[in-house]
Write a protein that holds these residues in place. Structure first.
Motif, PDB file in Angstrom:
ATOM      1  N   VAL A   1       1.575  -6.833   5.083  1.00 44.59           N
ATOM      2  CA  VAL A   1       1.381  -5.541   4.430  1.00 44.59           C
ATOM      3  C   VAL A   1       2.677  -4.739   4.460  1.00 44.59           C
ATOM      4  O   VAL A   1       3.283  -4.540   5.520  1.00 44.59           O
ATOM      5  CB  VAL A   1       0.257  -4.733   5.102  1.00 44.59           C
ATOM      6  CG1 VAL A   1       0.045  -3.411   4.360  1.00 44.59           C
ATOM      7  CG2 VAL A   1      -1.044  -5.531   5.120  1.00 44.59           C
TER       8      VAL A   1
ATOM      9  N   VAL B   1      -1.621  -1.747  -4.108  1.00 47.72           N
ATOM     10  CA  VAL B   1      -2.591  -0.664  -3.946  1.00 47.72           C
ATOM     11  C   VAL B   1      -1.867   0.665  -4.155  1.00 47.72           C
ATOM     12  O   VAL B   1      -1.083   1.108  -3.307  1.00 47.72           O
ATOM     13  CB  VAL B   1      -3.261  -0.698  -2.555  1.00 47.72           C
ATOM     14  CG1 VAL B   1      -4.255   0.462  -2.425  1.00 47.72           C
ATOM     15  CG2 VAL B   1      -3.965  -2.028  -2.332  1.00 47.72           C
TER      16      VAL B   1
ATOM     17  N   GLY C   1      -4.670   5.417   3.120  1.00 43.29           N
ATOM     18  CA  GLY C   1      -3.666   4.367   3.027  1.00 43.29           C
ATOM     19  C   GLY C   1      -3.431   3.678   4.351  1.00 43.29           C
ATOM     20  O   GLY C   1      -3.252   2.446   4.400  1.00 43.29           O
TER      21      GLY C   1
ATOM     22  N   VAL D   1       0.859  -1.185   0.000  1.00 42.26           N
ATOM     23  CA  VAL D   1       0.000   0.000   0.000  1.00 42.26           C
ATOM     24  C   VAL D   1       0.891   1.229   0.000  1.00 42.26           C
ATOM     25  O   VAL D   1       1.652   1.454   0.948  1.00 42.26           O
ATOM     26  CB  VAL D   1      -0.930   0.026   1.228  1.00 42.26           C
ATOM     27  CG1 VAL D   1      -1.847   1.254   1.164  1.00 42.26           C
ATOM     28  CG2 VAL D   1      -1.754  -1.245   1.335  1.00 42.26           C
ATOM     29  N   THR D   2       0.828   2.018  -1.060  1.00 39.25           N
ATOM     30  CA  THR D   2       1.624   3.240  -1.098  1.00 39.25           C
ATOM     31  C   THR D   2       0.925   4.329  -0.288  1.00 39.25           C
ATOM     32  O   THR D   2      -0.303   4.379  -0.198  1.00 39.25           O
ATOM     33  CB  THR D   2       1.853   3.729  -2.538  1.00 39.25           C
ATOM     34  OG1 THR D   2       0.614   4.179  -3.103  1.00 39.25           O
ATOM     35  CG2 THR D   2       2.440   2.610  -3.408  1.00 39.25           C
TER      36      THR D   2
ATOM     37  N   THR E   1      -6.415   1.406   4.972  1.00 36.97           N
ATOM     38  CA  THR E   1      -6.338   0.270   4.057  1.00 36.97           C
ATOM     39  C   THR E   1      -5.322  -0.753   4.552  1.00 36.97           C
ATOM     40  O   THR E   1      -5.606  -1.960   4.614  1.00 36.97           O
ATOM     41  CB  THR E   1      -5.961   0.750   2.643  1.00 36.97           C
ATOM     42  OG1 THR E   1      -6.947   1.673   2.172  1.00 36.97           O
ATOM     43  CG2 THR E   1      -5.859  -0.416   1.671  1.00 36.97           C
ATOM     44  N   ALA E   2      -4.146  -0.273   4.920  1.00 35.26           N
ATOM     45  CA  ALA E   2      -3.105  -1.176   5.418  1.00 35.26           C
ATOM     46  C   ALA E   2      -3.513  -1.834   6.724  1.00 35.26           C
ATOM     47  O   ALA E   2      -3.321  -3.050   6.914  1.00 35.26           O
ATOM     48  CB  ALA E   2      -1.803  -0.394   5.609  1.00 35.26           C
TER      49      ALA E   2
ATOM     50  N   ALA F   1     -11.627   4.507   2.696  1.00 33.99           N
ATOM     51  CA  ALA F   1     -10.798   3.322   2.445  1.00 33.99           C
ATOM     52  C   ALA F   1     -11.636   2.094   2.132  1.00 33.99           C
ATOM     53  O   ALA F   1     -11.156   1.156   1.487  1.00 33.99           O
ATOM     54  CB  ALA F   1      -9.910   3.049   3.658  1.00 33.99           C
TER      55      ALA F   1
ATOM     56  N   ALA G   1      -9.956  -4.229  -3.667  1.00 29.70           N
ATOM     57  CA  ALA G   1      -8.805  -5.102  -3.424  1.00 29.70           C
ATOM     58  C   ALA G   1      -9.201  -6.529  -3.076  1.00 29.70           C
ATOM     59  O   ALA G   1      -8.362  -7.431  -3.160  1.00 29.70           O
ATOM     60  CB  ALA G   1      -7.951  -4.529  -2.298  1.00 29.70           C
TER      61      ALA G   1
ATOM     62  N   ASN H   1      -2.141   3.969  -3.740  1.00 27.86           N
ATOM     63  CA  ASN H   1      -2.987   4.859  -2.947  1.00 27.86           C
ATOM     64  C   ASN H   1      -2.415   6.263  -2.776  1.00 27.86           C
ATOM     65  O   ASN H   1      -3.172   7.230  -2.717  1.00 27.86           O
ATOM     66  CB  ASN H   1      -3.218   4.233  -1.569  1.00 27.86           C
ATOM     67  CG  ASN H   1      -3.720   5.241  -0.555  1.00 27.86           C
ATOM     68  OD1 ASN H   1      -4.920   5.526  -0.471  1.00 27.86           O
ATOM     69  ND2 ASN H   1      -2.801   5.817   0.238  1.00 27.86           N
TER      70      ASN H   1
ATOM     71  N   THR I   1     -11.527   1.248  -1.522  1.00 30.57           N
ATOM     72  CA  THR I   1     -10.282   0.591  -1.926  1.00 30.57           C
ATOM     73  C   THR I   1     -10.268  -0.865  -1.494  1.00 30.57           C
ATOM     74  O   THR I   1      -9.869  -1.757  -2.253  1.00 30.57           O
ATOM     75  CB  THR I   1      -9.083   1.325  -1.313  1.00 30.57           C
ATOM     76  OG1 THR I   1      -9.155   2.720  -1.630  1.00 30.57           O
ATOM     77  CG2 THR I   1      -7.776   0.762  -1.834  1.00 30.57           C
TER      78      THR I   1
ATOM     79  N   ALA J   1       0.898   4.693   2.955  1.00 34.22           N
ATOM     80  CA  ALA J   1       0.149   4.015   4.021  1.00 34.22           C
ATOM     81  C   ALA J   1       0.420   4.590   5.404  1.00 34.22           C
ATOM     82  O   ALA J   1       0.012   3.999   6.395  1.00 34.22           O
ATOM     83  CB  ALA J   1       0.484   2.526   4.012  1.00 34.22           C
TER      84      ALA J   1
END
Length: 289
Positions: free
Chosen positions: A41, A89, A27, A19-20, A30-31, A230, A237, A91, A233, A22
């Motif tokens: 992750v 991802v 982000g 996940v960029t 999401t992570a 999120a 995912a 992100n 996303t 994050a």
């Protein structure tokens, strides 16, 4: 109306997700949620100190690695350090910032939001087993791709149109990536998502005092929290979706998660292919399958 939430995520045990961006906002959520359901992750962050602070609040197998999307040398170094990944991802992003250039001379929004992720995806593609999810925005609707001046060198710079261009680029990139994956016979999928309008630290950095005050006034009134943003996303995912799905709230900024609309310009296959070719030239990366 009830709908899908992060509580409905399937197990990601045995799977690796990058996940960029994050370390905060969408982000980070999401992570956090993917780690909670068993994923390993990798938090790919420009500021690893902030990444470490975010990771400290997560449960599960998380690792922070340096990634500066505004520097292609950093993107290459990061990609070289990855052995295998199931889900990427894309992100990280910046929004409506004053004009600036990346280390490689790109306008910072197209450089960060599109070109950095374009290069990262191409470099990682042979190592990805499942899908690529790229975070776009409903504000792709104000975007227009200038293939002759992608980096705002000859036209007057305006922060919001530049942001819109970068988010439209995310959608055209996703469509062309999926077309190429299908043509190559690859089972990988490319999806995009947009959060609606989430109240995160992305807002309020316009460099325009009036614009910043307006955003800071409006955001608490209409914005949703990062968990809601999120969610879109995470849906993209984790769910079984046709390639090139664009996931967002049903009612633009609120509502259940699912396929959402994109602008007519985001359906332009010729522009998507031309943008891909230009992006290959600018980043010196190519579709690797």
């Amino acid at each position: 109306m009830s709908g899908w939430t992060a509580a409905d995520l399937p197990s990601f045990a045995g799977r690796t997700v990058i996940v960029t961006g994050a370390n905060s906002g969408l982000g980070e959520v999401t992570a956090r949620e993917l780690a909670r359901v068993g994923a390993k992750v990798i938090l790919a962050c420009r500021n690893t100190g902030k990444g470490d602070a975010a990771a400290a609040g997560m449960t599960g197998d998380v690792e922070v690695r340096k990634l500066d999307l505004q520097d292609l040398a950093s993107v290459r170094a990061f990609a070289d350090g990855v052995d295998a990944v199931d889900v990427l991802v894309n992100n990280a992003g910046i929004m409506a910032v004053p004009f600036a250039l990346t280390a490689d001379g790109f306008e910072s929004q197209i450089g960060t939001n599109h070109l950095g992720h374009f290069a990262l995806t191409n470099l990682l593609l042979p190592k990805i087993t499942d899908r690529v999810v790229t975070v776009s925005s409903g504000l792709h609707l104000i975007g227009y791709i200038s293939l002759t001046d992608l980096n705002w060198k000859s036209r007057p710079y305006f922060a919001w149109p530049a942001y819109g261009q970068s988010k439209l680029a995310n959608l055209l990139f996703t469509s062309e990536l999926q077309r190429r994956l299908a043509a190559a016979g690859s089972p990988l999928k490319a999806h995009a998502a947009h959060p609606g309008y989430s109240e995160t630290n992305l807002q309020g950095n316009t460099g325009n005092p009036v614009g910043t005050k307006l955003i800071n006034f409006v955001t608490p009134l209409v914005g949703t929290d990062a968990d809601f943003g999120a969610r879109q996303t995470l849906y993209a995912a984790s769910q079984d979706l046709p390639g090139d799905s664009f996931i967002g709230p049903r009612f633009a900024m609120r509502g259940p998660s699912g396929p959402t609309f994109r602008s007519p310009l985001a359906h332009d296959a010729k522009k998507a292919a031309a943008l891909w070719d230009l992006s290959e030239q600018l980043t010196d990366t190519k579709f690797a399958l």
